[in-house]
Design a protein around this motif. Structure first.
Motif, PDB file in Angstrom:
ATOM      1  N   SER C 169       0.798  -1.280   0.092  1.00  0.00           N
ATOM      2  CA  SER C 169       0.008  -0.044   0.054  1.00  0.00           C
ATOM      3  C   SER C 169       0.723   1.192   0.198  1.00  0.00           C
ATOM      4  O   SER C 169       0.648   2.289  -0.452  1.00  0.00           O
ATOM      5  CB  SER C 169      -0.917  -0.027   1.074  1.00  0.00           C
ATOM      6  N   ALA C 170       2.063   1.063   0.405  1.00  0.00           N
ATOM      7  CA  ALA C 170       2.993   2.156   0.493  1.00  0.00           C
ATOM      8  C   ALA C 170       3.324   2.644  -1.203  1.00  0.00           C
ATOM      9  O   ALA C 170       3.358   3.711  -1.556  1.00  0.00           O
ATOM     10  CB  ALA C 170       4.456   2.027   1.151  1.00  0.00           C
ATOM     11  N   ILE C 171       3.304   1.527  -1.904  1.00  0.00           N
ATOM     12  CA  ILE C 171       3.711   1.773  -3.332  1.00  0.00           C
ATOM     13  C   ILE C 171       2.494   2.278  -3.983  1.00  0.00           C
ATOM     14  O   ILE C 171       2.728   3.265  -4.879  1.00  0.00           O
ATOM     15  CB  ILE C 171       4.131   0.386  -3.925  1.00  0.00           C
ATOM     16  N   LEU C 172       1.379   1.635  -3.529  1.00  0.00           N
ATOM     17  CA  LEU C 172       0.073   2.246  -4.061  1.00  0.00           C
ATOM     18  C   LEU C 172      -0.106   3.854  -3.898  1.00  0.00           C
ATOM     19  O   LEU C 172      -0.661   4.382  -4.550  1.00  0.00           O
ATOM     20  CB  LEU C 172      -1.264   1.437  -3.494  1.00  0.00           C
ATOM     21  N   ILE C 227      10.689  -8.644  -3.840  1.00  0.00           N
ATOM     22  CA  ILE C 227      10.285  -7.622  -4.846  1.00  0.00           C
ATOM     23  C   ILE C 227       9.463  -6.616  -4.616  1.00  0.00           C
ATOM     24  O   ILE C 227       9.736  -5.217  -5.212  1.00  0.00           O
ATOM     25  CB  ILE C 227       9.667  -8.599  -5.909  1.00  0.00           C
ATOM     26  N   LEU C 228       8.388  -6.728  -3.868  1.00  0.00           N
ATOM     27  CA  LEU C 228       7.765  -5.719  -3.143  1.00  0.00           C
ATOM     28  C   LEU C 228       8.702  -4.484  -2.628  1.00  0.00           C
ATOM     29  O   LEU C 228       8.418  -3.358  -2.945  1.00  0.00           O
ATOM     30  CB  LEU C 228       6.631  -6.159  -2.275  1.00  0.00           C
ATOM     31  N   GLY C 229       9.588  -5.065  -1.961  1.00  0.00           N
ATOM     32  CA  GLY C 229      10.548  -4.001  -1.244  1.00  0.00           C
ATOM     33  C   GLY C 229      11.259  -3.370  -2.250  1.00  0.00           C
ATOM     34  O   GLY C 229      11.531  -2.096  -2.081  1.00  0.00           O
ATOM     35  N   ALA C 230      11.800  -4.012  -3.265  1.00  0.00           N
ATOM     36  CA  ALA C 230      12.385  -3.313  -4.289  1.00  0.00           C
ATOM     37  C   ALA C 230      11.582  -2.455  -5.027  1.00  0.00           C
ATOM     38  O   ALA C 230      12.017  -1.282  -5.543  1.00  0.00           O
ATOM     39  CB  ALA C 230      12.875  -4.543  -5.325  1.00  0.00           C
ATOM     40  N   LEU C 231      10.399  -2.687  -5.442  1.00  0.00           N
ATOM     41  CA  LEU C 231       9.271  -1.853  -6.130  1.00  0.00           C
ATOM     42  C   LEU C 231       9.139  -0.457  -5.162  1.00  0.00           C
ATOM     43  O   LEU C 231       9.073   0.715  -5.893  1.00  0.00           O
ATOM     44  CB  LEU C 231       8.180  -2.600  -6.220  1.00  0.00           C
ATOM     45  N   LEU C 232       9.207  -0.646  -3.852  1.00  0.00           N
ATOM     46  CA  LEU C 232       8.800   0.448  -3.028  1.00  0.00           C
ATOM     47  C   LEU C 232       9.968   1.293  -2.999  1.00  0.00           C
ATOM     48  O   LEU C 232       9.991   2.435  -3.213  1.00  0.00           O
ATOM     49  CB  LEU C 232       8.677  -0.219  -1.652  1.00  0.00           C
ATOM     50  N   ALA C 235       9.971   3.382  -6.397  1.00  0.00           N
ATOM     51  CA  ALA C 235       8.757   4.089  -6.096  1.00  0.00           C
ATOM     52  C   ALA C 235       9.259   5.265  -5.227  1.00  0.00           C
ATOM     53  O   ALA C 235       8.890   6.764  -5.594  1.00  0.00           O
ATOM     54  CB  ALA C 235       7.590   3.482  -5.633  1.00  0.00           C
ATOM     55  N   LEU C 236       9.979   5.028  -4.304  1.00  0.00           N
ATOM     56  CA  LEU C 236      10.279   6.165  -3.208  1.00  0.00           C
ATOM     57  C   LEU C 236      11.369   6.968  -3.921  1.00  0.00           C
ATOM     58  O   LEU C 236      11.210   8.340  -3.639  1.00  0.00           O
ATOM     59  CB  LEU C 236      10.925   5.409  -2.078  1.00  0.00           C
ATOM     60  N   GLY C 237      12.032   6.270  -4.767  1.00  0.00           N
ATOM     61  CA  GLY C 237      13.250   7.599  -5.545  1.00  0.00           C
ATOM     62  C   GLY C 237      12.670   8.279  -6.585  1.00  0.00           C
ATOM     63  O   GLY C 237      13.016   9.368  -6.755  1.00  0.00           O
ATOM     64  N   LEU C 238      11.703   7.512  -7.242  1.00  0.00           N
ATOM     65  CA  LEU C 238      11.364   8.541  -8.523  1.00  0.00           C
ATOM     66  C   LEU C 238      10.022   9.017  -8.258  1.00  0.00           C
ATOM     67  O   LEU C 238       9.498  10.293  -8.760  1.00  0.00           O
ATOM     68  CB  LEU C 238      11.062   7.516  -9.787  1.00  0.00           C
TER      69      LEU C 238
END
Lengths: 246, 212, 253
Positions: C169-172, C227-232, C235-238
């Motif tokens: 949900s953080a990525i969302l 992988i979720l962590g990597a996506l996060l 997302a946090l960076g961009l």
């Protein structure tokens, strides 16, 4: 370099240079597509497994290639517009979006039709088709966002940002859908894993792919030229051009 | 270093329409610059460009002699901007609203002194006693005053005000006008759009848009 | 309202302290202060309108209630689809709350002021997204196991469900904030946000629901969560930069 970019960015210059390129592009597109179609549909040997139904590949694969490339070039045009404020880039991006959505639809539709003889169903949640469907939604989003703004400039910028966000996401989506598909794989056959094609099969495919690209570039240039005339209608050079022709 | 906001050959095009072109203006320390013009002549857009919000213009814009695009953060640290909307949260009290602005401007003071400053600012614009009522329950004019309290709370040299006299009663208008004069008398500068006719003053200059 | 007149008089009598001395060449520090104040402010605002905060949670519970009614109350059937259902419903609930992320600030002019802060906008926007996650994503993640019980989710997957939802949900929130920022200037942005954002949510759904499914079948969940962590991280960076750019476009064209 700077001067060159800005020269390229001037609508007038773009209009002039594209006029010289266009005839060649159209001729190449028509020639390649006609040759590829005749060769592929009539002379290429039938597939040992799928028989004649494999010939949908000559539409499906070029369309799928184009669907992805158009999104990338649309995002690239958006980036050029955002960074250098070159309006022609935005006009091109705006013209590419519906074209890309159409190509995605063609890829989806031909994939569905192909599904009937291979899987016995119109829709299979195949990794490629699923990615293509998501790509279709991304196109719809970009087009809808641009249209939602009353200010054209604001809409252009918003669509550029969304296209850039989308282009970063496309590989992630593709990878994750492939991953999801291998976990849930039910169909034994995919379009991707097939034995090496004989030259009689892949040369016409190559011609079709090239033809589709030429067609895309030619159509985008033509549409962008029309858009230039529409947007720059009040400029002197456009008036002179129109009066000269009439 | 002396305050100086300068625009040369400024032009802005929106959707193929030139809002203004070849605009030259200078705002020095101790001056009020009033931007006039009919509705739709680009006053707010010009104000947004001159307050560093809009980077989409042609021409040169400089702050204290340096190009705006290079010193934008410096410039913003010296600016208070009041827009059309007051920027006051209805669910927060005037004190809480001001606390956020204070912190956002880097003026956050811990404990009592920050609170005392906010109270003093509210008192000075006549909102003493309203400090703990949710701003949504205040009148439009009072909400506007909460926004104006930022001028008292956050000491900044350049004030950019878009129609600051809207929704304020007569006394408030006179007081705000006097306040602008004192600000420039102390060496500050004011950039303002308004339909309100301001008292003639040696420090007041005007720029008119939309005449061409 | 006599306050101003009084201060004018006092200023006129002692015209010392010039504003000239106020000119600062370097923006003062205070970034931490600004972030902290924004956190406090947004939390206070949400806590004052608790109803708005509860809406996504109620929506989540309601959607989950619909499925046994619409499909079958049989525990076996429900257990089979529970991981995906919980994830899809939570995703939609998070989506529902996106439109209000910037809209309030846009309508009352506070967003304009946020953009004028000398502090980096991506960081301030990230702060707002963090509050959104704390007040929507995290509660959804904490509530999910409860709804999991109602869907007969096999035991042993509850912790994974909550953790994957908290991460996901953080990525969302981050990706959704881009959509919210792009549409904040539009009068009817609500439906458009879903159109823009849902395709981008698909990878998160795949790995989030995949993690729960893996936990149910006893497989290794570390890969999914990693992988979720990597996506996060991506997302946090961009995303903050995309959000900041989108906000500027929405506000100033």
């Amino acid at each position: 370099m700077w001067a060159f970019i800005h020269k390229l960015g001037s609508p007038k210059w773009f209009y002039a240079i594209s006029a010289r390129l266009l005839p060649w592009l159209w001729v190449a597109a028509v020639a390649l597509i006609v040759t590829g179609s005749i060769w592929g549909l009539l002379y290429a040997p039938a597939d040992y497994q799928q028989g004649n139904s494999f010939r949908i590949i000559y539409v499906h694969v070029p369309a799928a290639f184009l669907a992805q490339s158009v999104f990338v070039s649309m995002a690239a045009a958006g980036l050029v517009f955002m960074v250098w404020k070159i309006k022609v880039a935005d006009m091109a991006a705006a013209m590419m979006a519906p074209l890309g959505a159409c190509m995605t639809f063609v890829a989806l539709f031909s994939g569905a039709v192909w599904g009937v003889p291979t899987w016995g169903t119109w829709w299979q949640w195949d990794a490629r088709l699923t990615s293509m469907l998501i790509l279709f939604f991304l196109y719809i989003g970009v087009i809808a966002l641009r249209g939602a703004f009353t200010s054209r400039d604001a809409g252009a910028r918003a669509a550029s940002v969304l296209a850039l966000v989308g282009v970063i996401n496309i590989p992630i989506i593709k990878y994750s859908v492939d991953w999801w598909y291998t976990l849930h794989q039910t169909a034994s056959f995919t379009f991707t894993s097939r034995p090496a094609m004989p030259a009689q099969m892949y040369v016409p495919l190559l011609l079709m792919v090239l033809g589709f690209y030429c067609f895309f570039i030619a159509l985008t240039l033509t549409r962008t030229r029309t858009e230039i005339l529409r947007r720059e209608g009040s400029k002197r050079w456009v008036r002179q051009l129109v009066e000269g022709r009439l | 270093m002396s305050l100086r906001l300068q625009a040369r050959k400024l032009a802005c095009e929106r959707d193929d329409r030139w809002l203004f072109r070849d605009l030259d203006l200078t705002l020095n320390a101790g001056e009020i610059l009033r931007i006039e013009g009919p509705n739709g002549s680009g006053k707010t857009t010009l104000l947004k460009i001159l307050s560093g919000q809009l980077g989409d213009y042609d021409g040169e814009l400089s702050w204290c002699g340096q190009p705006m695009r290079q010193v934008r953060r410096d410039f913003l640290a010296n600016l208070i901007y009041l827009g059309h909307a007051p920027g006051v949260k209805a669910a927060l009290t005037p004190l809480e609203n001001l606390a956020w602005y204070q912190a956002l401007a880097g003026e956050a003071r811990a404990g009592k002194s920050g609170h005392a400053l906010r109270m003093a600012a509210l008192d000075s614009i006549g909102l003493g006693g309203f400090e703990d009522i949710p701003a949504g329950q205040l009148s439009a004019g009072q909400q506007r005053r909460v926004a104006l309290a930022r001028l008292e709370l956050i000491p900044r040299a350049l004030w950019v005000l878009d129609e600051p006299f809207t929704a304020i009663d007569q006394n408030g208008v006179a007081a705000l006008e006097a306040r602008l004069i004192t600000h420039v008398r102390r060496g500050g500068s004011v950039l303002v759009t308004t339909h309100h006719v301001m008292k003639a003053s040696a420090r007041l200059r005007s720029v008119r848009l939309g005449d061409d | 309202m006599s306050g101003w007149e009084m201060i004018d008089v006092s200023v006129n009598t002692k015209p010392t302290g010039t504003v000239e001395s106020l000119l600062v060449s370097e923006p003062e520090g205070g970034l931490i202060g600004a972030i902290k104040a924004t956190l406090v402010r947004d939390m206070t605002l949400l806590l004052r309108r608790r109803g708005e905060m509860l809406n996504p949670l109620v929506f989540f519970a309601l959607v989950i209630t619909l499925f046994p009614i619409g499909i079958s109350p049989e525990a076996e059937t429900l257990a089979a689809i529970a991981p995906g259902l919980l994830w899809v419903a939570a995703l939609l609930a998070a989506l529902l709350s996106l439109d209000s992320l910037f809209r309030g600030d846009h309508d009352d002019g506070a967003l304009e002021q946020l953009l004028l802060s000398p502090h980096p906008l991506p960081l301030l926007a990230l702060t707002k997204v963090a509050v959104h996650w704390l007040m929507t994503g995290l509660p959804l993640a904490l509530m999910a196991p409860l709804l999991g019980v109602m869907l007969a989710l096999p035991s042993g997957s509850y912790v994974v469900l909550a953790v994957s939802l908290a991460l996901g949900s953080a990525i969302l929130s981050l990706v959704g904030a881009i959509g919210a920022a792009l549409t904040v200037g539009l009068a009817r942005g609500g439906v458009l946000v879903s159109l823009l954002v849902l395709p981008l949510y698909i990878p998160v759904l795949i790995f989030g629901a995949g993690a729960v499914q893996a936990a149910v079948s006893g497989a290794n969940v570390a890969a999914h969560l990693a992988i979720l962590g990597a996506l996060l991280a991506v997302a946090l960076g961009l995303a903050p930069f995309a959000i900041a750019a989108s906000l500027r476009i929405s506000l100033n064209g």
